[in-house]
Design a protein around this motif. Structure first.
Motif, PDB file in Angstrom:
ATOM      1  N   GLY A   4      23.083  37.780  28.375  1.00  0.00           N
ATOM      2  CA  GLY A   4      23.702  39.007  27.867  1.00  0.00           C
ATOM      3  C   GLY A   4      24.636  39.683  28.828  1.00  0.00           C
ATOM      4  O   GLY A   4      24.539  40.889  29.045  1.00  0.00           O
TER       5      GLY A   4
ATOM      6  N   ALA B 234      29.992  44.941  30.497  1.00  0.00           N
ATOM      7  CA  ALA B 234      29.768  46.374  30.628  1.00  0.00           C
ATOM      8  C   ALA B 234      30.774  46.978  31.602  1.00  0.00           C
ATOM      9  O   ALA B 234      31.134  46.358  32.596  1.00  0.00           O
ATOM     10  CB  ALA B 234      28.343  46.626  31.126  1.00  0.00           C
TER      11      ALA B 234
ATOM     12  N   PRO C 144      19.994  43.824  28.209  1.00  0.00           N
ATOM     13  CA  PRO C 144      21.189  43.525  28.994  1.00  0.00           C
ATOM     14  C   PRO C 144      22.083  44.753  29.132  1.00  0.00           C
ATOM     15  O   PRO C 144      22.211  45.543  28.200  1.00  0.00           O
ATOM     16  CB  PRO C 144      21.903  42.443  28.176  1.00  0.00           C
ATOM     17  CG  PRO C 144      20.893  41.907  27.226  1.00  0.00           C
ATOM     18  CD  PRO C 144      19.897  43.001  27.002  1.00  0.00           C
ATOM     19  N   LEU C 145      22.684  44.887  30.316  1.00  0.00           N
ATOM     20  CA  LEU C 145      23.599  45.999  30.564  1.00  0.00           C
ATOM     21  C   LEU C 145      24.720  46.023  29.522  1.00  0.00           C
ATOM     22  O   LEU C 145      25.160  47.085  29.083  1.00  0.00           O
ATOM     23  CB  LEU C 145      24.179  45.871  31.975  1.00  0.00           C
ATOM     24  CG  LEU C 145      25.182  46.939  32.413  1.00  0.00           C
ATOM     25  CD1 LEU C 145      24.545  48.322  32.400  1.00  0.00           C
ATOM     26  CD2 LEU C 145      25.738  46.628  33.793  1.00  0.00           C
ATOM     27  N   SER C 146      25.158  44.839  29.112  1.00  0.00           N
ATOM     28  CA  SER C 146      26.255  44.793  28.141  1.00  0.00           C
ATOM     29  C   SER C 146      25.867  45.482  26.837  1.00  0.00           C
ATOM     30  O   SER C 146      26.693  46.073  26.157  1.00  0.00           O
ATOM     31  CB  SER C 146      26.668  43.348  27.874  1.00  0.00           C
ATOM     32  OG  SER C 146      25.609  42.637  27.272  1.00  0.00           O
ATOM     33  N   GLU C 147      24.566  45.413  26.511  1.00  0.00           N
ATOM     34  CA  GLU C 147      24.132  46.049  25.279  1.00  0.00           C
ATOM     35  C   GLU C 147      24.086  47.574  25.445  1.00  0.00           C
ATOM     36  O   GLU C 147      24.488  48.319  24.551  1.00  0.00           O
ATOM     37  CB  GLU C 147      22.753  45.512  24.923  1.00  0.00           C
ATOM     38  CG  GLU C 147      22.380  45.732  23.483  1.00  0.00           C
ATOM     39  CD  GLU C 147      21.086  45.010  23.141  1.00  0.00           C
ATOM     40  OE1 GLU C 147      20.903  43.866  23.637  1.00  0.00           O
ATOM     41  OE2 GLU C 147      20.272  45.588  22.416  1.00  0.00           O
TER      42      GLU C 147
ATOM     43  N   ALA D 287      29.872  43.576  22.638  1.00  0.00           N
ATOM     44  CA  ALA D 287      30.971  44.241  21.956  1.00  0.00           C
ATOM     45  C   ALA D 287      31.122  45.645  22.530  1.00  0.00           C
ATOM     46  O   ALA D 287      30.183  46.431  22.491  1.00  0.00           O
ATOM     47  CB  ALA D 287      30.698  44.302  20.458  1.00  0.00           C
ATOM     48  N   ASN D 288      32.288  45.962  23.066  1.00  0.00           N
ATOM     49  CA  ASN D 288      32.561  47.284  23.623  1.00  0.00           C
ATOM     50  C   ASN D 288      33.448  48.091  22.669  1.00  0.00           C
ATOM     51  O   ASN D 288      34.279  47.525  21.963  1.00  0.00           O
ATOM     52  CB  ASN D 288      33.293  47.174  24.958  1.00  0.00           C
ATOM     53  CG  ASN D 288      32.391  46.646  26.069  1.00  0.00           C
ATOM     54  OD1 ASN D 288      31.192  46.468  25.871  1.00  0.00           O
ATOM     55  ND2 ASN D 288      32.973  46.407  27.215  1.00  0.00           N
ATOM     56  N   ASP D 289      33.286  49.425  22.726  1.00  0.00           N
ATOM     57  CA  ASP D 289      34.073  50.345  21.908  1.00  0.00           C
ATOM     58  C   ASP D 289      33.855  50.102  20.414  1.00  0.00           C
ATOM     59  O   ASP D 289      32.971  49.340  20.035  1.00  0.00           O
ATOM     60  CB  ASP D 289      35.557  50.285  22.284  1.00  0.00           C
ATOM     61  CG  ASP D 289      35.796  50.731  23.725  1.00  0.00           C
ATOM     62  OD1 ASP D 289      34.885  51.398  24.274  1.00  0.00           O
ATOM     63  OD2 ASP D 289      36.835  50.410  24.298  1.00  0.00           O
TER      64      ASP D 289
ATOM     65  N   SER E 133      29.558  52.907  24.592  1.00  0.00           N
ATOM     66  CA  SER E 133      30.998  52.982  24.329  1.00  0.00           C
ATOM     67  C   SER E 133      31.303  53.044  22.840  1.00  0.00           C
ATOM     68  O   SER E 133      32.411  53.327  22.424  1.00  0.00           O
ATOM     69  CB  SER E 133      31.721  51.792  24.985  1.00  0.00           C
ATOM     70  OG  SER E 133      31.362  50.583  24.353  1.00  0.00           O
ATOM     71  N   PHE E 134      30.294  52.757  22.012  1.00  0.00           N
ATOM     72  CA  PHE E 134      30.502  52.775  20.562  1.00  0.00           C
ATOM     73  C   PHE E 134      30.506  54.209  20.026  1.00  0.00           C
ATOM     74  O   PHE E 134      31.368  54.596  19.250  1.00  0.00           O
ATOM     75  CB  PHE E 134      29.385  51.968  19.890  1.00  0.00           C
ATOM     76  CG  PHE E 134      29.535  51.834  18.395  1.00  0.00           C
ATOM     77  CD1 PHE E 134      30.289  50.797  17.862  1.00  0.00           C
ATOM     78  CD2 PHE E 134      28.934  52.734  17.531  1.00  0.00           C
ATOM     79  CE1 PHE E 134      30.436  50.659  16.493  1.00  0.00           C
ATOM     80  CE2 PHE E 134      29.087  52.607  16.156  1.00  0.00           C
ATOM     81  CZ  PHE E 134      29.844  51.564  15.639  1.00  0.00           C
TER      82      PHE E 134
ATOM     83  N   TYR F 169      25.897  49.315  27.487  1.00  0.00           N
ATOM     84  CA  TYR F 169      27.285  49.786  27.500  1.00  0.00           C
ATOM     85  C   TYR F 169      27.911  49.693  26.107  1.00  0.00           C
ATOM     86  O   TYR F 169      28.696  50.558  25.713  1.00  0.00           O
ATOM     87  CB  TYR F 169      28.113  48.981  28.505  1.00  0.00           C
ATOM     88  CG  TYR F 169      29.537  49.459  28.574  1.00  0.00           C
ATOM     89  CD1 TYR F 169      29.871  50.599  29.301  1.00  0.00           C
ATOM     90  CD2 TYR F 169      30.538  48.803  27.856  1.00  0.00           C
ATOM     91  CE1 TYR F 169      31.176  51.064  29.329  1.00  0.00           C
ATOM     92  CE2 TYR F 169      31.847  49.260  27.881  1.00  0.00           C
ATOM     93  CZ  TYR F 169      32.165  50.391  28.620  1.00  0.00           C
ATOM     94  OH  TYR F 169      33.444  50.849  28.635  1.00  0.00           O
ATOM     95  N   GLY F 170      27.555  48.643  25.376  1.00  0.00           N
ATOM     96  CA  GLY F 170      28.068  48.494  24.013  1.00  0.00           C
ATOM     97  C   GLY F 170      27.747  49.727  23.174  1.00  0.00           C
ATOM     98  O   GLY F 170      28.606  50.265  22.471  1.00  0.00           O
TER      99      GLY F 170
END
Ligand code: SF4
Ligand code: SF4
Ligand code: SF4
Ligand code: FES
Lengths: 579, 165
Positions: free
Chosen positions: A166, A182, B63-66, A170-172, B72-73, B68-69
């Motif tokens: 992970g 991230a 996960p950090l990406s989640e 998907a950002n924004d 940022s959403f 941040y997802g």
């Protein structure tokens, strides 16, 4: 007996398993419903709306990939309304897509391109402003071009759900949605392990390997360079797919012929250094097992797994085998032993490995991988890049006569051959370790418990009076499960094989891409692995320690497995990276 | 398009992280816990910098990406710190037509930061906002709660000077 339900598809009756989706059921009717975002068990989010069908009594059109069947259901898959809606959806996708098919790396293997052709879309039906995104080529192995991304999220799901990592998401939102890491970090700043599973999941040209073929072509064209290549165990089982052979076709002979036609000065078999790895690793295991030190020993041939361990389980780096991977062993051996023997300056040798793996592009740049004072391996090219070079050179792969690897590195045992499938390294190591511990020849060479595509396999063997517990893991999500269990004291193992990619190298991130319709319906891992197990069965020499070429290496140069010289040249070190 | 992200150093305190840990513990094991944790974290820190999101990701094993997802959403989440004086220029239609873009340009040059950023001394932050409903006064900007209307670019320096004492 499976539970079945009766449904009608396009006005004909079928009996289908009750737990299927409409997409799966339609195959019984010989109908292939188009998909873009769906990957079975990995990405089931019903987002792209391409698989729309009419279900009698349901409001609006239904997404077949996530719609379950039920008794008496009536489905239509090909009405004018459906065709028009799918076409419009494709045109909407194209409105935000950088349409560069002429030069796109995925042209002719692109799932979007194929559907657009089938549906006769007007590629400029909707025009508008599009977001601009910089290309991320910060890692040595992956290029991301978000202007070609269709936001199917297959890469995100492969990374997070399948690999348990992970580092992309998907950002924004809305029109600004895009796939990235991230805080918009470039991929090189993240804990990405380079497995490339995101690439092979992508239906379009938004993700691809960093192409190193030009470096190889330049070296071949340079008269001062001695350019050699070695082929990893698994790529002979897959490269045929790039030339329209069915998955599971062994094209070793043609692959070798094509490599020779490309103009390499030496074309060698990496199965040989797979055997060399086993000699070193089995010795290492026997040593640690006797002393009870740094157990479990964990294999180190998968650079994606190594990077995963360094980032996510740094407390296990002492458990890693210090053996270099077969690719690195080959380059190291070539630039030391063979260079001296042939009177070549290591600086004039350009060593290429052809591998199923994007993480190996990272591995060639690691520290402690330069036995002769220069990088052991200069360039690692994936199966896809090798196929690209062959096509570009105008070599007609299918018409080539089979050829053989070059002397003196042409011999690999059956144990080396199966390295490319999950469980192969363990089986190869067991064949050697067992004969040492038992002090006699094995009657049966097959260790069936460690074969097959299951994510985690366990077995225990009584060898020379001691019980040895082994585990075989593929896919980093599974590695995480097992390592956490070991950490928590819930599980005790002596020897673990870990491969970063599910199924092992045959399913590596550098292997030929296959569209979702194949990935969802064919067991690619097993098919490709069968090539390797068949090769093993047909070989006379099936144990690493009986490989005459390997014996010669020890006689002439390394002395014995685990010797000081072997350690200097064939072993490496790791770093604790953390997150 | 990519969001502009702050380059100003994070200065969270130990107490703040303790409060965050308590919050995470409270939501442990709950489905959909990420939203309330992020909301709470923003309450604690005022915004959601990478350090805070990393902490949340590690503690909650997502996960950090989640993280941040999600952050940022939703527009309710603030990724960049606000200055002592948060300057916001309305870029709604009415203001834009009356030259709010020029105000923004002027602010960027006076403060030396771009839209979405904060000055190194954390005194001023600059953002564009949607219509704030003061169209009669267009073009407008706000500094914290204070509203300034019918502006021209040459009035900007005076406003900034007022706070820059
Ligand atoms: S991704 Fe597919 S549709 Fe897009 S440019 Fe490449 S080949 Fe063409
Ligand atoms: S290479 Fe592997 S770890 Fe890196 S983003 Fe792709 S799937 Fe994730
Ligand atoms: S990069 Fe490829 S796999 Fe990932 S979301 Fe975009 S199109 Fe889908
Ligand atoms: S919605 Fe079914 S394949 Fe995308």
């Amino acid at each position: 007996m499976e539970n079945m339900v009766n449904i009608k598809i396009n006005n004909k009756e079928y009996s289908v398993p009750a737990n299927s989706t409409v997409l799966e059921a339609a195959r019984y009717a010989g109908v292939e419903i188009p998909t873009l975002c769906y990957l079975k068990d990995i990405n089931e989010i019903g987002a792209c709306r391409l698989c729309l069908v009419e279900v009698k009594g349901a409001r609006g059109l239904a997404a077949a990939c996530v719609y379950p069947v039920n008794e008496g259901m009536e489905v239509l898959t090909n009405t004018p309304k459906i065709r028009q809606t799918r076409k419009t959806n494709l045109e909407l996708v194209l409105s935000a897509h950088k349409k560069k098919c002429l030069t796109c790396i995925r042209s002719t293997s692109c799932e979007l391109q194929k559907l657009c052709l089938e549906y006769g879309v007007d590629e400029d039906h909707f025009v508008g402003n599009n977001n601009e995104y910089p290309i991320d080529a910060t890692t040595p192995y992956i290029v991301r071009d978000n202007e070609k991304c269709i936001l199917c999220r297959r890469c995100v799901a492969a990374c997070k759900n399948m690999q348990g990592i992970g580092v992309i998401g998907a950002n924004d939102r809305g029109f600004d949605t895009h796939i990235a890491s991230a805080f918009e970090e470039t991929l090189d700043k993240t804990s990405c392990i380079g497995c490339g599973q995101c690439i092979v999941a992508c239906p379009v040209g938004a993700l691809y390997e960093k192409d190193d073929t030009q470096k190889v072509l330049d070296a071949i064209a340079d008269p001062t360079k001695h350019v050699a290549i070695c082929a990893a165990p698994s790529i002979r089982a897959t490269i045929g797919e790039c030339f329209d052979y069915a998955p599971g076709t062994d094209t070793e002979g043609k692959m070798v012929a094509a490599m020779k036609a490309l103009g390499f000065d030496g074309v060698y078999d990496m199965n040989l250094t797979a055997d060399l790895t086993i000699m070193e690793e089995a010795t290492e295991f026997l040593g640690r097992f006797k002393e009870g030190k740094n157990l479990p020993l964990i294999t180190s041939c998968s650079p994606g797994w190594i990077k995963y361990c360094e980032h996510y389980f740094p407390e296990f780096t002492d458990n890693l085998s210090s053996c270099k991977s077969p690719q690195q062993m080959f380059g190291a051996m070539y630039k030391t032993y063979y260079a001296a023997k042939m009177g070549l300056d290591p600086k004039d040798i350009f060593f290429v490995s052809a591998i199923p793996c994007t993480a190996k592009k990272f591995e060639v740049q690691r520290d402690y991988q330069n036995a002769a004072g220069v990088p052991d391996v200069d360039v690692a090219i994936t199966t896809r890049e090798l196929a690209r070079m062959i096509k570009q050179a105008g070599i007609n792969f299918r018409d080539l006569e089979d050829e053989k690897f070059d002397d003196p590195f042409h011999i690999g045992s059956g144990a080396g051959a199966i390295f490319g499938a999950t469980g192969g390294v363990m089986e190869a190591a067991l064949r050697t370790a067992a004969e040492v511990l038992e002090g006699k020849k094995l009657e049966k060479l097959e260790f069936e418990d460690v074969r097959g595509t299951a994510g985690i396999k366990r077995a225990a063997y009584k060898l020379g009076g001691a019980e040895i517990k082994v585990a075989v893991v593929s896919g980093t999500a599974n590695a995480k499960k097992l390592l956490n269990a070991i950490k928590a004291g819930k599980e005790k193992v002596d020897f673990i094989e870990i491969m970063a990619c599910p199924g092992g190298c045959v399913n590596g991130g550098g292997q030929p891409t296959q569209p979702a319709v194949v990935r969802n319906n064919v067991d690619l891992k097993a098919l490709r692995a069968s090539v390797l197990y068949t090769a093993d069965k047909n070989l006379d020499v099936r144990k690493s320690h009986e490989n005459s070429a390997v014996k010669k290496l020890y006689d002439e140069y390394f002395g014995e497995p685990g010797s000081h010289k072997a350690h200097e040249i064939l072993h490496t070190k790791y770093v604790k990276r953390g997150l | 398009m990519k969001k502009k992200l702050t380059t100003v150093a994070f200065n969270g305190t130990e107490e703040q992280f303790k409060a965050l840990d308590a919050l995470i513990a409270e939501h442990k094991g709950q489905a959909g816990a990420l939203m309330p944790v992020l909301q709470g974290a923003q309450g604690i820190f005022g915004y959601l910098p990478i350090e805070v999101q990393k902490h949340i990701a590690l503690s909650m094993d997502v996960p950090l990406s989640e993280v941040y997802g999600v952050a940022s959403f939703y527009s309710q989440f603030i990724l960049n710190p606000k200055g002592d004086y948060a300057v916001a220029v309305c870029l709604g239609t009415a203001c834009y037509v009356k030259g709010a873009g020029l105000l923004m340009d002027k602010l960027e040059s006076i403060l030396g930061i771009k839209n979405g950023e904060i000055t190194a001394d954390r005194k001023f932050s600059l953002d564009a906002t949607r219509c704030i409903g003061a169209c009669g006064l267009a073009p407008v900007l706000t500094v914290n709660e204070e509203v300034y209307g019918r502006l021209t670019p040459d009035m900007i320096q005076g406003i900034i000077d007022k706070y820059n004492k």
